[in-house]
Design an enzyme around this catalytic site. Structure first.
Site, mmCIF file in Angstrom:
data_model
loop_
_atom_site.group_PDB
_atom_site.id
_atom_site.type_symbol
_atom_site.label_atom_id
_atom_site.label_comp_id
_atom_site.label_asym_id
_atom_site.label_seq_id
_atom_site.Cartn_x
_atom_site.Cartn_y
_atom_site.Cartn_z
ATOM 1 C CG ASP A 22 -1.911 1.121 1.044
ATOM 2 O OD1 ASP A 22 -1.786 2.319 0.677
ATOM 3 O OD2 ASP A 22 -3.122 0.813 1.879
ATOM 4 C CG HIS A 26 -4.750 3.384 -0.380
ATOM 5 N ND1 HIS A 26 -4.398 3.111 0.960
ATOM 6 C CD2 HIS A 26 -5.786 4.478 -0.490
ATOM 7 C CE1 HIS A 26 -5.270 3.768 1.521
ATOM 8 N NE2 HIS A 26 -6.117 4.532 0.665
#
Length: 438
Positions: A327, A358
């Site tokens: 992420d 993300h």
């Protein structure tokens, strides 16, 4: 052209080809599928075993063997911008709050000519979607609503004051972790649809609001279960350190743009010149809620009131968090994910993948693995609770029958005494109470 120029070009191409080969090998290495399988991190419980048994998408994993699926920034940008393939329209309900503020509920409806599955046995479950704290309705949210509609659910998006076209009717904005507005919205949904199950989903920084609500309300949340896609847990640190400069700049620009529409009204409580001069999200958050014309909070005092995990021990429903190790917005998983929370609290489940970016987890341009997991998770938790309730009811009946039988046996032969009841505590003999946290 010099004689050595062609040789230099060939050598340069050879070096580039070698670098490209090594780079591609990084993403297409000959590892087994188990190396990329998601990990479910949680405290051992009956519900955890049931989820692993029934949620096929959890075991299948999220990594198609395509190059773009291994690039976190590409997944992040694609899921935040691209909306093709999501045939969804919305009808809006405005909800006036106790202080005359206004929030909006956008109910997703299928596009004309699109058939959606509906349940004829019971009212369709409601999926309450909480977008990120900046109010941006991303492609991930739209596709989640479309997937929920396909499964016969009724998705609805919660829009905070002054966000996503919701009018500002009071000189008050919702603080990062203040669940008071969401609490009124949930009560309204519960009033309008009293017999429907309620699931909640948040994405990114929107998890701060959802976790605050679940912690403050505890067992009175009216929620069957909840889920978070790429949640930000350590929010104060995230605001202080910031995300990569491109995402940081875009979020800052987006927030200033929608706030500029209310410059005159908000100018009564906020120094707007100072706000528009801010260079970081931390400075902007301070200008909005800490250093205003009517309050003077320190940064640490603000987060004491708004930390999403401040009441985490009071959460009383299952919460699934889907996160990826790559992420780019949250940062390094080892330092930004509260692993201890998932290992010790039986209500929290962390599904950790190697790739996904993300709020990405893309399988194709129009579908996301995380949405498949969420919908299976909602179904499995509902089925598990139904099974638990049936078992508890059966145990109650057995317990009541045992009480009657033991009372009869203990009273028999003692008819000349006034008390014909057994003195034993039946609940010490039969322990029928069960819990998904066992």
């Amino acid at each position: 052209m010099p004689m050595w120029a062609p040789a230099l070009c060939i050598a340069s191409l050879a070096v580039l080809a070698l670098l490209a080969r090594r780079w591609l090998a990084q993403y297409f290495q000959d590892g087994s599928d188990s190396d990329h399988a998601p990990r479910l991190i949680c405290k051992p419980s009956a519900l955890a075993k049931y989820l692993l048994k029934t949620c096929l998408a959890v075991r299948a994993g999220s990594q198609p063997r395509w190059l773009w699926s291994r690039l976190p920034h590409l997944q992040t940008v694609w899921s935040g911008v691209w909306t093709a393939g999501a045939a969804v329209h919305f009808t809006r309900d405005y909800l006036q709050l106790a202080d005359e503020g206004l929030v909006a509920l956008d109910w997703a409806v299928a596009a004309a000519g699109t058939r959606r599955r509906t349940s004829s046995n019971s009212p369709a479950p409601i999926v309450l979607v909480i977008p990120n704290s900046f109010g941006k309705i991303t492609s991930n949210v739209i596709k989640l609503c479309a997937s929920a509609l396909d499964c016969g659910h009724r998705p609805v998006i919660f829009n905070r004051r002054c966000q996503n076209g919701c009018l500002l009717t009071t000189l008050k904005l919702q603080q990062f972790g203040d669940p008071s507005d969401l609490r009124e919205a949930v009560r309204y949904i519960r009033y309008k649809h009293p017999s429907a199950r309620l699931f909640t989903v948040s994405e990114s920084t929107g998890a701060g609001l959802l976790l605050s609500y679940l912690g403050e309300c505890g067992s009175s949340s009216y929620v069957t279960c909840a889920a978070c896609i790429s949640p930000i847990f350590r929010c104060q640190e995230w605001f202080e350190k910031g995300s990569p400069w491109l995402y940081h700049w875009l979020l800052l620009l987006y927030q200033k743009t929608w706030l500029s529409r209310y410059t005159t009204a908000l100018g009564e409580i906020i120094d707007m010149e100072k706000l528009f001069a801010t260079q970081t999200l931390k400075e902007l958050e301070e200008a909005l809620f800490c250093q205003t014309k009517k309050s003077n909070l320190t940064w640490d005092a603000y987060w004491e009131k708004n930390d999403p995990l401040r009441d985490v021990d009071e959460v009383a429903v299952p919460v699934l968090c889907i996160c990826s190790q790559d992420d780019p917005c949250r940062g390094d998983a080892d330092t930004t994910l509260p692993f201890e929370l998932f290992e010790t609290n039986p209500h929290f489940f962390l599904l950790l993948t190697k790739h996904g970016g993300h709020c990405g987890f893309l399988k194709s341009r129009s579908s996301a693995w995380s949405h498949e997991v969420l919908l299976e998770y909602f179904k499995s938790v509902s089925e598990f609770f139904v099974t638990e309730e049936r078992t508890k009811s059966l145990s109650k009946r057995k317990c009541a029958g045992a009480v009657n039988s033991m009372s009869y046996k203990c009273g028999r032969g003692n008819s000349n005494r006034g008390d014909a009841f057994c003195s034993h505590n039946i609940h010490e003999i039969f322990s029928w109470q069960r819990s998904y946290t066992r």
